[in-house]
Design a protein around this motif. Structure first.
Motif, PDB file in Angstrom:
ATOM      1  N   UNK A 192      -1.271  -3.628 -10.341  1.00 45.04           N
ATOM      2  CA  UNK A 192      -0.345  -3.557  -9.208  1.00 45.04           C
ATOM      3  C   UNK A 192      -0.609  -2.234  -8.509  1.00 45.04           C
ATOM      4  N   UNK A 193      -1.199  -2.322  -7.340  1.00 46.95           N
ATOM      5  CA  UNK A 193      -1.525  -1.141  -6.526  1.00 46.95           C
ATOM      6  C   UNK A 193      -1.173  -1.499  -5.092  1.00 46.95           C
ATOM      7  N   UNK A 194      -0.004  -1.061  -4.649  1.00 44.63           N
ATOM      8  CA  UNK A 194       0.511  -1.425  -3.334  1.00 44.63           C
ATOM      9  C   UNK A 194       1.975  -1.809  -3.441  1.00 44.63           C
ATOM     10  N   UNK A 195       2.465  -2.566  -2.446  1.00 44.42           N
ATOM     11  CA  UNK A 195       3.861  -3.015  -2.439  1.00 44.42           C
ATOM     12  C   UNK A 195       3.948  -4.434  -3.002  1.00 44.42           C
ATOM     13  N   UNK A 196       4.840  -4.626  -3.990  1.00 48.75           N
ATOM     14  CA  UNK A 196       4.972  -5.916  -4.658  1.00 48.75           C
ATOM     15  C   UNK A 196       6.452  -6.289  -4.785  1.00 48.75           C
ATOM     16  N   UNK A 197       6.744  -7.600  -4.787  1.00 47.42           N
ATOM     17  CA  UNK A 197       8.135  -8.032  -4.965  1.00 47.42           C
ATOM     18  C   UNK A 197       8.574  -7.893  -6.413  1.00 47.42           C
ATOM     19  N   UNK A 198       9.834  -7.560  -6.606  1.00 52.26           N
ATOM     20  CA  UNK A 198      10.448  -7.570  -7.928  1.00 52.26           C
ATOM     21  C   UNK A 198      11.779  -8.306  -7.824  1.00 52.26           C
ATOM     22  N   UNK A 199      12.296  -8.739  -8.971  1.00 52.13           N
ATOM     23  CA  UNK A 199      13.548  -9.485  -9.005  1.00 52.13           C
ATOM     24  C   UNK A 199      14.571  -8.705  -9.832  1.00 52.13           C
ATOM     25  N   UNK A 207      -8.305   0.169  -5.079  1.00 54.95           N
ATOM     26  CA  UNK A 207      -7.966  -0.952  -4.206  1.00 54.95           C
ATOM     27  C   UNK A 207      -8.948  -2.102  -4.300  1.00 54.95           C
ATOM     28  N   UNK A 208      -9.988  -1.937  -5.128  1.00 50.93           N
ATOM     29  CA  UNK A 208     -10.965  -3.009  -5.357  1.00 50.93           C
ATOM     30  C   UNK A 208     -10.685  -3.771  -6.648  1.00 50.93           C
ATOM     31  N   UNK A 209      -9.660  -3.369  -7.407  1.00 45.32           N
ATOM     32  CA  UNK A 209      -9.356  -4.025  -8.667  1.00 45.32           C
ATOM     33  C   UNK A 209      -8.595  -5.335  -8.436  1.00 45.32           C
ATOM     34  N   UNK A 210      -8.658  -6.260  -9.387  1.00 45.34           N
ATOM     35  CA  UNK A 210      -7.975  -7.550  -9.223  1.00 45.34           C
ATOM     36  C   UNK A 210      -6.477  -7.385  -9.000  1.00 45.34           C
ATOM     37  N   UNK A 211      -5.981  -7.964  -7.925  1.00 47.72           N
ATOM     38  CA  UNK A 211      -4.559  -7.904  -7.618  1.00 47.72           C
ATOM     39  C   UNK A 211      -4.159  -6.753  -6.724  1.00 47.72           C
ATOM     40  N   UNK A 212      -5.031  -5.759  -6.550  1.00 43.50           N
ATOM     41  CA  UNK A 212      -4.693  -4.597  -5.720  1.00 43.50           C
ATOM     42  C   UNK A 212      -4.704  -4.965  -4.237  1.00 43.50           C
ATOM     43  N   UNK A 213      -3.931  -4.232  -3.463  1.00 44.86           N
ATOM     44  CA  UNK A 213      -3.853  -4.441  -2.023  1.00 44.86           C
ATOM     45  C   UNK A 213      -4.741  -3.436  -1.293  1.00 44.86           C
ATOM     46  N   UNK A 214      -5.231  -3.837  -0.130  1.00 48.31           N
ATOM     47  CA  UNK A 214      -6.048  -2.960   0.696  1.00 48.31           C
ATOM     48  C   UNK A 214      -5.195  -1.836   1.287  1.00 48.31           C
ATOM     49  N   UNK A 215      -5.858  -0.756   1.675  1.00 45.93           N
ATOM     50  CA  UNK A 215      -5.155   0.443   2.113  1.00 45.93           C
ATOM     51  C   UNK A 215      -4.194   0.175   3.265  1.00 45.93           C
ATOM     52  N   UNK A 216      -4.600  -0.661   4.216  1.00 48.42           N
ATOM     53  CA  UNK A 216      -3.728  -0.886   5.370  1.00 48.42           C
ATOM     54  C   UNK A 216      -2.407  -1.542   4.971  1.00 48.42           C
ATOM     55  N   UNK A 217      -2.433  -2.334   3.898  1.00 51.20           N
ATOM     56  CA  UNK A 217      -1.182  -2.944   3.449  1.00 51.20           C
ATOM     57  C   UNK A 217      -0.256  -1.921   2.814  1.00 51.20           C
ATOM     58  N   UNK A 218      -0.806  -0.889   2.194  1.00 54.43           N
ATOM     59  CA  UNK A 218       0.021   0.198   1.671  1.00 54.43           C
ATOM     60  C   UNK A 218       0.752   0.889   2.815  1.00 54.43           C
TER      61      UNK A 218
END
Length: 253
Positions: free
Chosen positions: A122-129, A205-216
């Protein structure tokens, strides 16, 4: 030595112990909000030789921040940090672990910290509950999308209460007793920190599940307002009123 408090806020509390894991790391938003609450910061870096206090008698709380290492590393200083977390738990003083700090809390409780079985991060913005307990934690809505920067995680340890959960990593926020908390996400992050991390650790940001910089960057403008409001409300409850900083932070009903 404790760093000086905000000159516009008269210190009215004992210092909060700040444990950082990078040579140039910052307590970010958490540090600013604690100063605004009248708490000076006693910043220490045990990784680089700073000692930890024997007790919490001279501190009103402790915050352990993130870092690039694994909670499973074998360095002596890291083992000492894991053991030391017993001090605020035993003395019923406010403790907060963020990212790596939350994982160290889980390790102290005898729980495993592991990578995702499919190698996801998880690298970036992600939903949580948020759970029902999470929603009632303080008088502000628990954020439902938060900033993350980790490749390992944990599920809810025995003796802890789950406050928020995620998809790839279950435990996103936990509570232990009345005053100890662990957040897998980063309520401490500032815009400057996001800009720096996404440049100096571009490969993450190249790892599985990570988001690209612009999304951060886009995520900051979309979601940080809710995170900032909640973090301020949480820390105010966590420390308690200045004239009775030692009062228990009762577990959410």
């Amino acid at each position: 030595m404790p760093s000086s408090a905000n000159p516009f806020t008269a210190p009215s509390r004992k210092p909060v112990l700040i444990v950082l894991h990078g040579e140039h790391s910052s307590p970010g938003r958490i540090g600013r909000l604690l100063r605004e609450l009248g708490a000076p910061l006693d910043i220490r870096r045990p990784r680089f030789g700073d000692p930890l206090p024997e007790t919490m008698a001279d501190h009103s709380g402790a915050v352990f921040f993130g870092g690039p290492m694994s909670a499973n590393d074998e360095e002596d200083w890291l083992k000492r940090e894991i053991d030391w977390i017993g001090a605020p738990l035993k003395e019923q003083k406010p403790f907060l672990g963020i990212c790596l700090g939350a994982q160290l809390l889980a390790r102290h409780l005898g729980h495993r910290v592991e990578s995702h079985p499919e190698g996801r991060v998880e690298v970036g913005y992600y939903p949580i509950r948020p759970t029902q307990r999470g929603h009632s934690l303080c008088d502000c809505a628990f954020p439902t999308r938060v900033y993350q920067w980790h490749r390992e995680g944990f599920d809810c340890p025995n003796g802890a209460v789950l406050l928020a959960e995620g998809e790839d990593f279950e435990a996103q926020a936990i509570q232990v007793g009345d005053k100890a908390f662990g957040f897998q996400f980063h309520p401490d992050v500032t815009y400057a920190m996001i800009c720096k991390w996404t440049v100096t650790a571009l490969e993450r940001m190249e790892q599985p599940g990570a988001q690209k910089r612009e999304r951060h960057i886009d995520g900051w403008f979309q979601y940080d307002g809710a995170v900032a409001r909640w973090t301020s409300a949480f820390l105010s409850r966590w420390l308690g009123p200045a004239d009775c900083a030692g009062r228990a932070f009762a577990a959410a009903e």
